[in-house]
Enzyme design. Sequence first.
Site, mmCIF file in Angstrom:
data_model
loop_
_atom_site.group_PDB
_atom_site.id
_atom_site.type_symbol
_atom_site.label_atom_id
_atom_site.label_comp_id
_atom_site.label_asym_id
_atom_site.label_seq_id
_atom_site.Cartn_x
_atom_site.Cartn_y
_atom_site.Cartn_z
ATOM 1 N N GLU A 11 0.808 -1.214 0.000
ATOM 2 C CA GLU A 11 0.000 0.000 0.000
ATOM 3 C C GLU A 11 0.844 1.268 0.000
ATOM 4 O OE1 GLU A 11 -3.295 -0.003 2.832
ATOM 5 O OE2 GLU A 11 -2.885 -2.118 3.151
ATOM 6 N N ASP A 198 -13.145 -6.681 -1.812
ATOM 7 C CA ASP A 198 -14.003 -7.866 -1.742
ATOM 8 C C ASP A 198 -15.351 -7.466 -1.156
ATOM 9 O OD1 ASP A 198 -14.046 -8.603 1.348
ATOM 10 O OD2 ASP A 198 -11.978 -8.088 0.854
#
Length: 231
Positions: A11, A198
């Site tokens: 990230e 998700d």
Amino acid sequence: MLGIIGAMSEEVASLKDRMDKVSIYRAAGMEFYQGSLLGRDVVIVRSGIGKVNAAICSQILADRYHVTGIINTGIAGSLRNEINIGDIVLSSDALQHDMDATGFGYPVGVIPQMDCSVFQGDERMIEAAKKCCGETIPEIGVHVGRVVSGDQFVSDKAKKAWLTETFGGYCTEMEGAAIAQAAYLNGIPFLIIRAISDKADDSAIVSYEEFEAKAIEHSVKLVMALVEKLD
């Protein structure tokens, strides 16, 4: 100075690669990269996964760097049908869904002996991030809503339904509310940015692995644009 926190190395690696005049400070198993990003003084750090890591990281940013704002970038599971994989959620507020003192008469999610358990995102940062999303990643959906955090990866429909019904959450992850609480206690404006990887249901693990890279790419684009826009 702006603090930028990510939970995983993927990230923050792209952001660190774009920094100038970097110095590194190591503490609590973390590496704090201080330098310049698009001409703005920043500290970028990988907190590690989970609420304890995130809170320790935030406190170091407050104590050592005296940051004037914290951006927490990362990925999360969607809790609403209209929030799709790849979309962005900006934190209107954040709370800890696994804080449970109901045995003492407190509602679930309420932190005993604190005046606040739901921590408000900074309105100015939210508005700036919304504009940046429209300018840099217009092809995806942007949602402003509640981030619910806990030390668990949510991957079943029953838990997802409980989080939505109990807290009105937009997305679920494992760090944001801890960062929000630390920011609140230190009087630091914050914004949690979550790219959806998700649906936080029985397909979560497969979806996470497939869409993680794309979700991180969206987060990085947004953070770069936001750093440039914030004064």
